[in-house]
Design an enzyme around this catalytic site. Structure first.
Site, PDB file in Angstrom:
ATOM      1  N   GLU A  32       0.830  -1.206   0.137  1.00 37.00           N
ATOM      2  CA  GLU A  32       0.080   0.121  -0.128  1.00 37.00           C
ATOM      3  C   GLU A  32       0.804   1.173   0.088  1.00 37.00           C
ATOM      4  O   GLU A  32       0.552   2.305  -0.883  1.00 37.00           O
ATOM      5  CB  GLU A  32      -0.860  -0.060   1.313  1.00 37.00           C
ATOM      6  CG  GLU A  32      -2.004   0.882   1.188  1.00 37.00           C
ATOM      7  CD  GLU A  32      -3.207   0.644   2.143  1.00 37.00           C
ATOM      8  OE1 GLU A  32      -4.060  -0.210   1.984  1.00 37.00           O
ATOM      9  OE2 GLU A  32      -2.955   0.998   3.263  1.00 37.00           O
TER      10      GLU A  32
ATOM     11  N   GLU B 102       2.024   1.561  -3.499  1.00 35.55           N
ATOM     12  CA  GLU B 102       0.854   2.088  -4.187  1.00 35.55           C
ATOM     13  C   GLU B 102       0.706   3.533  -3.997  1.00 35.55           C
ATOM     14  O   GLU B 102       0.440   4.373  -4.958  1.00 35.55           O
ATOM     15  CB  GLU B 102      -0.280   1.537  -3.689  1.00 35.55           C
ATOM     16  CG  GLU B 102      -1.612   1.591  -4.933  1.00 35.55           C
ATOM     17  CD  GLU B 102      -2.627   0.864  -4.357  1.00 35.55           C
ATOM     18  OE1 GLU B 102      -2.646   0.092  -3.246  1.00 35.55           O
ATOM     19  OE2 GLU B 102      -3.677   1.178  -5.104  1.00 35.55           O
TER      20      GLU B 102
ATOM     21  N   CYS C 184      -8.536  -2.172   4.203  1.00 33.91           N
ATOM     22  CA  CYS C 184      -8.305  -3.253   4.925  1.00 33.91           C
ATOM     23  C   CYS C 184      -9.721  -3.757   5.747  1.00 33.91           C
ATOM     24  O   CYS C 184      -9.691  -4.622   6.267  1.00 33.91           O
ATOM     25  CB  CYS C 184      -7.182  -3.346   5.697  1.00 33.91           C
ATOM     26  SG  CYS C 184      -6.746  -1.804   6.706  1.00 33.91           S
TER      27      CYS C 184
ATOM     28  N   SER D 209      -7.132   1.847  -2.270  1.00 32.38           N
ATOM     29  CA  SER D 209      -6.148   1.068  -2.599  1.00 32.38           C
ATOM     30  C   SER D 209      -6.680  -0.397  -2.926  1.00 32.38           C
ATOM     31  O   SER D 209      -7.764  -1.050  -2.757  1.00 32.38           O
ATOM     32  CB  SER D 209      -5.435   0.826  -1.289  1.00 32.38           C
ATOM     33  OG  SER D 209      -4.574  -0.259  -1.253  1.00 32.38           O
TER      34      SER D 209
ATOM     35  N   LYS E 193     -15.069  -9.846   8.649  1.00 30.10           N
ATOM     36  CA  LYS E 193     -14.326 -10.505   8.248  1.00 30.10           C
ATOM     37  C   LYS E 193     -14.707 -11.948   7.614  1.00 30.10           C
ATOM     38  O   LYS E 193     -14.345 -12.496   6.714  1.00 30.10           O
ATOM     39  CB  LYS E 193     -13.159 -10.826   9.087  1.00 30.10           C
ATOM     40  CG  LYS E 193     -12.336  -9.581   9.281  1.00 30.10           C
ATOM     41  CD  LYS E 193     -11.269  -9.344   8.344  1.00 30.10           C
ATOM     42  CE  LYS E 193     -10.473  -8.022   8.545  1.00 30.10           C
ATOM     43  NZ  LYS E 193      -9.698  -7.805   7.076  1.00 30.10           N
TER      44      LYS E 193
ATOM     45  N   GLU F  27     -16.039 -11.165   4.151  1.00 27.43           N
ATOM     46  CA  GLU F  27     -14.870 -10.768   3.269  1.00 27.43           C
ATOM     47  C   GLU F  27     -14.206 -12.095   2.936  1.00 27.43           C
ATOM     48  O   GLU F  27     -13.912 -12.252   1.648  1.00 27.43           O
ATOM     49  CB  GLU F  27     -13.743 -10.124   3.949  1.00 27.43           C
ATOM     50  CG  GLU F  27     -12.608  -9.823   3.097  1.00 27.43           C
ATOM     51  CD  GLU F  27     -11.532  -8.976   4.155  1.00 27.43           C
ATOM     52  OE1 GLU F  27     -10.969  -9.469   5.367  1.00 27.43           O
ATOM     53  OE2 GLU F  27     -10.856  -7.928   3.480  1.00 27.43           O
TER      54      GLU F  27
ATOM     55  N   GLU G  75     -13.841 -13.042  -5.127  1.00 27.23           N
ATOM     56  CA  GLU G  75     -12.420 -12.457  -5.494  1.00 27.23           C
ATOM     57  C   GLU G  75     -11.420 -13.001  -4.509  1.00 27.23           C
ATOM     58  O   GLU G  75     -10.157 -13.119  -4.854  1.00 27.23           O
ATOM     59  CB  GLU G  75     -12.336 -10.965  -5.192  1.00 27.23           C
ATOM     60  CG  GLU G  75     -13.144 -10.162  -5.908  1.00 27.23           C
ATOM     61  CD  GLU G  75     -14.652  -9.926  -5.427  1.00 27.23           C
ATOM     62  OE1 GLU G  75     -14.686 -10.307  -4.403  1.00 27.23           O
ATOM     63  OE2 GLU G  75     -15.662  -9.466  -6.078  1.00 27.23           O
TER      64      GLU G  75
ATOM     65  N   CYS H 234     -10.367  -1.631  14.881  1.00 25.72           N
ATOM     66  CA  CYS H 234     -10.585  -3.096  15.108  1.00 25.72           C
ATOM     67  C   CYS H 234     -10.606  -3.302  16.538  1.00 25.72           C
ATOM     68  O   CYS H 234     -11.265  -4.363  16.803  1.00 25.72           O
ATOM     69  CB  CYS H 234      -9.354  -3.900  14.373  1.00 25.72           C
ATOM     70  SG  CYS H 234      -9.772  -3.719  12.850  1.00 25.72           S
TER      71      CYS H 234
HETATM   72 FE1  HC1 Z   1      -8.135  -5.335  11.631  1.00 24.08          FE
HETATM   73 FE2  HC1 Z   1      -6.610  -5.580   9.775  1.00 24.08          FE
HETATM   74  S1  HC1 Z   1      -6.369  -4.402  11.410  1.00 24.08           S
HETATM   75  S2  HC1 Z   1      -8.830  -4.912   9.634  1.00 24.08           S
HETATM   76  O1  HC1 Z   1      -8.999  -3.775  12.220  1.00 24.08           O
HETATM   77  O2  HC1 Z   1      -5.915  -4.350   8.471  1.00 24.08           O
HETATM   78  O3  HC1 Z   1     -10.457  -7.201  11.792  1.00 24.08           O
HETATM   79  O4  HC1 Z   1      -7.202  -6.310  14.177  1.00 24.08           O
HETATM   80  O5  HC1 Z   1      -6.946  -7.917  11.122  1.00 24.08           O
HETATM   81  O6  HC1 Z   1      -7.256  -7.858   7.912  1.00 24.08           O
HETATM   82  O7  HC1 Z   1      -3.928  -6.819  10.388  1.00 24.08           O
HETATM   83  C1  HC1 Z   1      -9.659  -6.563  12.024  1.00 24.08           C
HETATM   84  C2  HC1 Z   1      -7.583  -5.710  13.328  1.00 24.08           C
HETATM   85  C3  HC1 Z   1      -7.202  -7.132  11.113  1.00 24.08           C
HETATM   86  C4  HC1 Z   1      -6.992  -6.923   8.424  1.00 24.08           C
HETATM   87  C5  HC1 Z   1      -4.862  -6.277  10.057  1.00 24.08           C
END
Ligand code: HC1
Length: 568
Positions: free
Chosen positions: A278, A281, A298, A318, A357, A360, A365, A502
């Site tokens: 990132e 990028e 993220c 991103s 998550k 996700e 994808e 998070c």
């Molecule tokens: Fe997160 Fe991440 S910080 S998004 O908040 O970018 O869930 O902890 O795991 O993937 O590393 C959550 C936390 C986490 C991702 C990272």
């Protein structure tokens, strides 16, 4: 200041304090359900009634402000009878099959019924529920358990401004539901789980995937590996009654080993990898041209939000996958190749503070070599339940360490778990990569903390980089509106769906109130301060990964494995 008496105890509090808050000051816990310390006053459950001298009617303590000389009684027969009656009515309209409920043992209604010695209601069961909504990978809504407190509506409408949960009908048919009583899957729900995080009972909970993970662990053909997100280690201890913000990294790894995982890895490692991709990028967009401001990608609740509501701004994202998915991609490519395994035998589990998550990981994808990159996602709460169900004495565990090759995370990876952390981590790397000089101070304190929107100007050589951070989708909207109007002054923006980042995720141990979030954030920065390596581009295993496998940031292999695309 105002002087009042509560149950004959003198209390002095500032003007504008409610009776409920004043009572807390002298350790009197007035029963309540709809009240939440981080939300606006709702006063709809009426459980917090108290007797105020001189008043003919009972008074709701959550919505009544103190006045000089006020005398309050919280425990008279009249008050208790009324509270007990209200509780019995709520219970008569509530599925009482507590043994089947994920909130059993951590349910505010259950605790109140115990307090008032209500074991079974004598009233006719009036539960008139909508069908259970389990149509999505992240959350389950069970209206048979809803106590209509409206906390979830507040989280969805006022904090996240997603406006999916709302009211329907009136009187005895009054309900909390998405519009037209649609299942969440068919709405614009982003699956952030902030509704579940404030629900006092089990009416909205994470989809429980623990059985799936136990099956994988018990399958001798599967090599089961697990990654743990940055924010889990500062919250898991809550489930074992440790002080809020206790750092339990070592015990958590030990518990995962006892549960039977074959290898235990750290998402902080792929958080560092995310910064490499990132950060580069961003440098590329700044120097060679590209859509600015660039926005982090993220947080999957945030991705769902922009895809669903602001798809005309997708070019700002991103293209990096999240650290969870970067780990997943490597776990089905680099890792089995190195270990001489068939990727189909590798079963990858994530422990995340986040309910989105789960969604996700199931996106089409997110496949590598034809297999899902992440096979199962457990929230922090589900991990706690697995540890409890295995009879592990968590507090007594000896500390253990993550395994290699994905076991080293720098401080920059660690701070991903708190709002502002991704930005700070990216700046640490971007500054040094662009200038070739060491940073005078690693701490970008302007982007830390719980203010809704934070901004900073960073001087990189002669370039002024203006950046902003938003957490909570209501705050994100403000920055998005600026972009829509062509008025955004920023080059780089971090957005996290959940308030606090998070550490305040929808899958964290309940409750994640503001004071708890502050403790978790403090713990995250302590982890960073105590680490010998605090910059992603100095992580030796990340450098090895590029040397041995990926080539260079934004190279061909990186693009194949670590980047993605978005759609409306
Ligand atoms: Fe997160 Fe991440 S910080 S998004 O908040 O970018 O869930 O902890 O795991 O993937 O590393 C959550 C936390 C986490 C991702 C990272």
């Amino acid at each position: 200041n105002i002087k009042i008496k509560i149950d004959n105890i003198e209390v002095i509090v500032p003007e504008g304090t409610t009776i409920l808050e004043a009572a807390k000051k002298v350790n009197i816990n007035i029963p309540h359900l709809c009240y939440h310390p981080d939300q606006a006053i709702k006063a709809n459950c009426r459980l917090c009634v108290v007797d105020v001298s001189g008043s003919r009617k009972l008074t709701a303590a959550c919505s009544s402000f103190v006045y000089e000389g006020m005398e309050v009684h919280t425990n008279t027969k009249k008050v208790r009878d009324m509270q007990k009656g209200i509780l019995e009515l709520i219970l008569a309209n509530h599925d009482q099959d507590c043994l089947k409920c994920l909130r059993n043992g951590n349910c505010e209604l259950q605790a109140l019924c115990q307090r008032f010695n209500i074991s079974k209601t004598n009233l006719v069961d009036t539960v008139d529920a909508l069908p259970l909504d389990d149509t999505n990978p992240s959350l389950i809504r069970d209206s048979a358990k809803c106590v209509k407190c409206n906390r979830c509506v507040d989280a969805c409408q006022k904090v996240q401004e997603v406006h999916v949960l709302t009211h329907s009908h009136r009187s005895v048919h009054y309900n909390i539901t998405p519009a037209y009583e649609m299942p969440l899957e068919q709405t614009f729900c982003v699956f952030c789980g902030q509704c579940a995080a404030v629900c006092p009972v089990g009416a909205i909970v994470e989809k429980d995937d623990t059985a799936k993970v136990w099956d994988a662990i018990y399958d001798p053909k599967k090599h089961v590996i697990v990654q743990v997100a940055p924010a889990v280690r500062v919250a898991l201890g809550d489930a074992f009654n440790l002080p809020k913000g206790t750092i339990v990294t070592g015990k958590m790894v030990a518990a995962l080993r006892r549960l039977g995982f074959d290898k235990i890895f750290d998402t902080n490692f792929t958080a560092d990898l995310t910064i490499m991709e990132e950060g580069n990028e961003l440098i590329q967009r700044l120097t060679k041209g590209g859509t600015l401001p660039m926005i982090t990608s993220c947080s999957p609740g945030w991705i769902n939000f922009i895809e669903g509501r602001y798809d005309h701004l997708l070019a700002h994202l991103s293209s990096c996958k999240s650290p969870q998915q970067m780990f997943g991609a490597l776990s089905k490519s680099y890792y089995p190749e190195m270990a001489g395994m068939d990727p189909k035998n590798v079963y990858t589990v994530s422990i995340m503070p986040c309910t989105a998550k789960k969604y996700e990981a199931q996106r089409p994808e997110m496949m590598t070599n034809g297999v899902a990159e992440v096979d199962a996602v457990l929230t922090t709460r589900e991990l706690a339940r697995m540890i409890q169900s295995a009879g592990i004495d968590f507090v007594a565990l000896e500390e253990d360490q993550f395994d290699n090759p994905f076991g080293i995370g720098t401080g920059a990876g660690a701070i991903f778990g708190a709002t502002g952390g991704v930005m700070e981590a990216a700046l640490r790397t971007a500054y040094e990569v662009i200038t070739g000089k060491g940073l005078p101070s690693l701490n970008f304190t302007e982007v830390r903390g719980l203010s809704g929107i934070k901004e900073s100007i960073v001087l990189i050589d002669d370039m002024e980089l203006k950046v902003a951070v938003a957490h909570g989708l209501g705050n994100a909207k403000i920055l998005l509106k600026q972009i829509e109007k062509g008025e955004s002054p920023y080059a780089f923006i971090e957005i996290m769906a959940c308030p606090g980042g998070c550490i305040g995720g929808g899958g964290q141990p309940i409750k994640s109130t503001r004071d708890v979030k502050e403790k978790r954030i403090e713990a995250i920065y302590k982890i960073d301060e105590d680490l010998p390596l605090r910059k992603s581009h100095k992580n030796p295993d990340i450098l090895k990964l590029y040397d041995n496998y990926l080539g260079e940031p934004l190279g061909h292999k990186s693009h194949q494995l670590l980047h993605t695309h978005y759609h409306s």
